[in-house]
Design an enzyme around this catalytic site. Structure first.
Site, short mmCIF file in Angstrom:
data_model
loop_
_atom_site.label_atom_id
_atom_site.label_comp_id
_atom_site.label_asym_id
_atom_site.label_seq_id
_atom_site.Cartn_x
_atom_site.Cartn_y
_atom_site.Cartn_z
N LYS A 10 0.84 -1.20 0.00
CA LYS A 10 0.00 0.00 0.00
C LYS A 10 0.88 1.26 0.00
O LYS A 10 2.09 1.18 0.28
CB LYS A 10 -0.92 -0.04 1.22
CG LYS A 10 -1.93 -1.19 1.23
CD LYS A 10 -2.82 -1.11 2.47
CE LYS A 10 -3.86 -2.19 2.55
NZ LYS A 10 -4.75 -2.03 3.74
N PHE A 58 -15.27 4.71 7.81
CA PHE A 58 -13.92 5.02 7.34
C PHE A 58 -13.74 4.80 5.84
O PHE A 58 -12.64 4.98 5.30
CB PHE A 58 -12.87 4.20 8.12
CG PHE A 58 -13.07 2.71 8.07
CD1 PHE A 58 -12.60 1.95 7.00
CD2 PHE A 58 -13.73 2.05 9.11
CE1 PHE A 58 -12.77 0.58 6.94
CE2 PHE A 58 -13.92 0.67 9.06
CZ PHE A 58 -13.45 -0.07 7.98
N ARG A 91 -1.07 -14.49 4.72
CA ARG A 91 -1.90 -13.83 5.73
C ARG A 91 -1.21 -13.91 7.11
O ARG A 91 -1.20 -12.96 7.86
CB ARG A 91 -3.24 -14.56 5.71
CG ARG A 91 -4.44 -13.90 6.25
CD ARG A 91 -5.00 -12.75 5.49
NE ARG A 91 -5.90 -12.03 6.38
CZ ARG A 91 -6.55 -10.93 6.12
NH1 ARG A 91 -6.42 -10.32 4.96
NH2 ARG A 91 -7.32 -10.37 7.00
N THR A 97 -5.69 -7.50 10.76
CA THR A 97 -6.02 -6.21 10.14
C THR A 97 -5.60 -5.02 10.99
O THR A 97 -5.04 -4.04 10.47
CB THR A 97 -7.55 -6.16 9.89
OG1 THR A 97 -7.94 -7.33 9.17
CG2 THR A 97 -7.94 -4.92 9.10
N ARG A 108 2.42 -6.23 9.43
CA ARG A 108 1.54 -5.17 9.93
C ARG A 108 1.88 -4.77 11.35
O ARG A 108 1.82 -3.59 11.72
CB ARG A 108 0.08 -5.64 9.82
CG ARG A 108 -0.43 -5.67 8.39
CD ARG A 108 -1.77 -6.36 8.27
NE ARG A 108 -2.45 -6.06 7.02
CZ ARG A 108 -3.65 -6.55 6.69
NH1 ARG A 108 -4.28 -7.38 7.51
NH2 ARG A 108 -4.21 -6.21 5.54
N ASN A 122 -1.96 -0.24 7.39
CA ASN A 122 -1.30 -1.50 7.74
C ASN A 122 -0.40 -2.04 6.63
O ASN A 122 -0.14 -3.22 6.54
CB ASN A 122 -2.35 -2.52 8.18
CG ASN A 122 -3.48 -2.66 7.18
OD1 ASN A 122 -3.37 -2.18 6.05
ND2 ASN A 122 -4.56 -3.31 7.58
N HIS A 125 -1.87 -5.21 1.72
CA HIS A 125 -3.12 -5.95 1.57
C HIS A 125 -2.76 -7.38 1.23
O HIS A 125 -1.86 -7.62 0.41
CB HIS A 125 -3.97 -5.38 0.43
CG HIS A 125 -5.11 -6.28 0.09
ND1 HIS A 125 -6.28 -6.29 0.81
CD2 HIS A 125 -5.24 -7.27 -0.84
CE1 HIS A 125 -7.08 -7.23 0.32
NE2 HIS A 125 -6.47 -7.85 -0.67
#
Ligand code: IDP
Ligand code: MG
Length: 167
Positions: A10, A58, A91, A97, A108, A122, A125
């Site tokens: 990100k 958000f 993951r 998250t 993260r 974070n 993705h």
């Protein structure tokens, strides 16, 4: 079972110069990268990617975030990792998250933060499950951008398609 997962670095990850660290962490999985590119994220792509969150308070800020408006980096790096248990492996490395709840050894947990307005920045993705992975991969990549056949495809001929080609 071989499977594919979408990874996005990100805009906060790019701004913090974390690309190398993140790819190094992901290489621990021994999965194969089968597609990679830098993407300027359109509003349509951002909203489609986060369609499941459109009623969250958000959401408008999340769209700005993934489009790079919060970090002055109007791009993300998109990759597809492929191999055994790819989704759960990536993951697990990414962490949960909420970056404050993510274990500090995860990507993260190590690099994410919560902004004063409450958005979870974070850094990455990572597709959450098979259904999400297929939907997201089809959203971010064309079949010919991926070096393995992941999902069924068809050929079409479009005579009015405007294309930019090398001179
Ligand atoms: P995921 O990215 O772990 O799959 P999702 O629920 O799909 O989590 O949320 C997408 C993104 O939206 C998150 O990565 C995070 O940036 C942001 N987000 C999700 N839930 C919240 C929240 O409760 N507050 C603030 N930001 C959130
Ligand atoms: Mg998700």
């Amino acid at each position: 079972m071989q499977e594919a997962t979408l990874i996005l670095i990100k805009p906060d990850g790019l701004k913090k110069s974390l690309t190398g660290n993140i790819l190094t962490r992901l290489s621990e999985t021994k999965l194969e990268i089968v597609a990679a590119k830098i993407v300027r994220v359109s509003r349509e792509l951002a909203e489609a990617h986060y369609a499941h969150l459109k009623n969250e308070p958000f959401f408008p800020e999340l769209i700005k975030y993934i489009q790079g408006e919060l970090h002055d980096r109007r791009k993300v790096m998109a990759l597809i990792y492929w191999g055994e248990e790819a989704i759960v492996k990536c993951r697990r490395l990414a962490g949960v998250t909420n970056p404050e709840q993510a274990e500090s050894t995860t990507i993260r947990g190590a690099y994410g933060r919560i902004t004063t307005s409450g958005l979870y920045e974070n850094v990455v993705h990572v597709s959450a499950n098979r259904v999400d992975a297929e939907r997201e991969i089809k959203l971010w990549f064309m079949p010919d951008e991926i070096i393995v056949d992941l999902f069924p495809t068809k050929e079409i001929i479009k005579s009015h398609l405007r294309l930019r080609i090398w001179v």
